[in-house]
Design a protein around this motif. Structure first.
Motif, PDB file in Angstrom:
ATOM      1  N   LEU A 263      29.988  35.333  25.210  1.00  0.00           N
ATOM      2  CA  LEU A 263      28.656  34.731  25.345  1.00  0.00           C
ATOM      3  C   LEU A 263      28.037  35.056  26.706  1.00  0.00           C
ATOM      4  O   LEU A 263      26.818  35.254  26.815  1.00  0.00           O
ATOM      5  N   VAL A 264      28.876  35.117  27.749  1.00  0.00           N
ATOM      6  CA  VAL A 264      28.376  35.492  29.073  1.00  0.00           C
ATOM      7  C   VAL A 264      27.897  36.938  29.063  1.00  0.00           C
ATOM      8  O   VAL A 264      26.815  37.269  29.577  1.00  0.00           O
ATOM      9  N   VAL A 265      28.691  37.812  28.466  1.00  0.00           N
ATOM     10  CA  VAL A 265      28.345  39.234  28.407  1.00  0.00           C
ATOM     11  C   VAL A 265      27.060  39.434  27.608  1.00  0.00           C
ATOM     12  O   VAL A 265      26.196  40.254  27.988  1.00  0.00           O
ATOM     13  N   LEU A 266      26.904  38.703  26.524  1.00  0.00           N
ATOM     14  CA  LEU A 266      25.694  38.833  25.702  1.00  0.00           C
ATOM     15  C   LEU A 266      24.432  38.636  26.530  1.00  0.00           C
ATOM     16  O   LEU A 266      23.454  39.365  26.396  1.00  0.00           O
ATOM     17  N   ARG A 267      24.449  37.618  27.356  1.00  0.00           N
ATOM     18  CA  ARG A 267      23.273  37.336  28.180  1.00  0.00           C
ATOM     19  C   ARG A 267      23.046  38.450  29.199  1.00  0.00           C
ATOM     20  O   ARG A 267      21.899  38.817  29.479  1.00  0.00           O
ATOM     21  N   ARG A 268      24.127  38.992  29.738  1.00  0.00           N
ATOM     22  CA  ARG A 268      24.006  40.030  30.756  1.00  0.00           C
ATOM     23  C   ARG A 268      23.462  41.344  30.204  1.00  0.00           C
ATOM     24  O   ARG A 268      22.763  42.079  30.905  1.00  0.00           O
ATOM     25  N   ILE A 269      23.814  41.667  28.960  1.00  0.00           N
ATOM     26  CA  ILE A 269      23.419  42.976  28.423  1.00  0.00           C
ATOM     27  C   ILE A 269      22.109  42.926  27.649  1.00  0.00           C
ATOM     28  O   ILE A 269      21.597  43.974  27.236  1.00  0.00           O
ATOM     29  N   GLU A 270      21.546  41.737  27.451  1.00  0.00           N
ATOM     30  CA  GLU A 270      20.302  41.624  26.687  1.00  0.00           C
ATOM     31  C   GLU A 270      19.191  42.419  27.362  1.00  0.00           C
ATOM     32  O   GLU A 270      18.927  42.271  28.556  1.00  0.00           O
TER      33      GLU A 270
END
Length: 427
Positions: free
Chosen positions: A280-287
């Protein structure tokens, strides 16, 4: 002029914006894959130690599902485009349920083989059908985050199931193994209910305008812009990635690193934990970033993970080897959190609606073909004491995956398909 780059949307906004049908699909993921986790680590134990089949026969039996799945994925993709993803999903869930029930009571090789063939057919069509169904439910701008959240919940379910299965099963009691296979069958009932009742009107029989959309072949699909490059990228990523993690990594860790089976279990547990915690953290970073660049970073991360595994061979049989194997699985998991949201989103944003089944079938076939080829390659190299050659090829291959994504695939994609958010014009 345009405005400055918009802030990355939060996960709470993702849930708020997600359509009701998408929320319903996510609501059953943990339960469905909890059943998968119950049985996934115990197929060999069940068939060999409990049912008494020879280990060589067990190897052949467990090779049936990926082989059958690969053979049916092509017709399955065409059927999805013709009949609709929902119908194919229902059929695959029915086969999975029947296969689990039959396997629970398989006292002969013929029965076990039949059950595993049924499961292979189901798995061969369920992936492209589920991806196509999700694309029919989830808008384009939410798909990358949806695939990432789905992957998190999937791993959470498998992790919980694996822990429960380890507590429940007992090789001296057949009934405990029958119970987990029957529980796996039950885990597919919630998605069946969703497809039959609240989602009955979604992705039914597609309406085709034959004048606008002439009949397509897989060769015709591969000739479309960027498709062949994306499929080759999927094959390469699977070959140096998942296919090696599931087969080659345990073989190398045991034969070269000389770690215990318990240490291997801890390594895979660490892999799951990293995905659940970081996805979930990575999702926000790569959006909003270019998906091809994200895959490029993934390649570098996977290269580092294989170097960590190679290091275990330098300190074989020690606590250090155990730590390095666990570190390999954990770092690899970070790369997974980059791949799982991006490649499915690329496939479905590139695909037109009337060919979505074929696009997802080709993507699934690329991954499955790698899963068929990779185990013999790793087995030959590690078995002939060429573990360093195997590690080196994976490190180089992982880097090449990243380079290929950026240098070859990226120029063939529009910014929108590649995940770039187009800023709203200033007023």
């Amino acid at each position: 002029m345009t405005t400055l780059t918009e802030p990355r949307p939060s996960l709470s906004s993702f849930w708020h914006d997600l359509p009701r049908d998408g929320k319903l699909l996510l609501s059953v993921v943990v339960f469905e894959f909890l059943g998968t986790g119950l049985v996934l680590p115990f197929h060999v134990v069940y068939l060999h130690e409990v049912r008494g089949f020879a280990l060589s026969d067990v190897g052949l039996l467990l090779g049936l599902p990926p082989l059958v799945g690969f053979l049916v994925v092509g017709p399955g993709g065409a059927a999805i485009d013709r009949l609709g993803a929902r119908r194919i999903l229902l059929a695959s869930l029915g086969l999975l349920i029947a296969g689990d029930v039959l396997l629970a009571f398989s006292s002969t090789l013929l029965l076990a083989g039949t059950a595993l063939v049924m499961s292979g057919v189901a798995f061969g069509v369920s992936w492209p059908a589920s991806q196509s169904f999700i694309a029919a439910v989830v808008p384009t701008h939410l798909r990358q985050r949806y695939f990432g959240v789905n992957f998190t919940l999937l791993n959470l379910g498998i992790g919980i199931g694996g822990l429960v299965g380890g507590v429940v099963v007992d090789v001296d009691h057949l009934a405990t193994f029958q119970a987990i296979y029957l529980a796996d069958a039950l885990s597919y009932l919630p998605p069946v209910f969703l497809l039959l009742v609240p989602l009955a009107g979604v992705a039914g029989r597609p309406v085709h305008d034959h004048d606008e959309h002439p009949a397509a072949t897989y060769l015709g699909v591969l000739r479309r812009p960027a498709v062949a490059s994306l499929m080759l990228l999927g094959f390469l990523a699977s070959f140096v990635g998942y296919s090696q993690l599931n087969v080659g990594m345990p073989a190398y860790a045991r034969a070269v690193g000389e770690v215990s089976t318990r240490a291997l279990g801890l390594a895979f547990a660490a892999n799951t934990a990293v995905i659940v915690v970081l996805q979930l953290v990575v999702l926000r970073r790569i959006e909003g970033l270019r998906r091809t660049r994200v895959i490029g970073v993934m390649g570098l991360i996977w290269a580092a993970s294989w170097m960590l595994l190679g290091g275990s061979g330098l300190v074989s049989g020690t606590v250090g080897a155990t730590i390095l194997v666990a570190a390999c699985a954990s770092v690899f998991a970070l790369g997974e959190t980059l791949m799982q949201p991006t490649i499915p989103a690329l496939v479905n944003d590139l695909a037109p609606d009337h060919l979505r089944g074929r696009y997802n079938a080709l993507s699934s076939a690329a991954f499955q073909l790698a899963a068929i080829i990779a185990p013999p390659v790793s087995g030959v190299l590690i078995g002939h004491h060429l573990g360093s050659v195997w590690i080196g090829s994976l490190v180089v291959g992982s880097v090449l995956v990243g380079v290929y994504a950026v240098a070859r695939l990226e120029p063939q994609l529009t910014p929108e398909v590649n995940g770039v958010r187009v800023p709203a014009p200033a007023r």
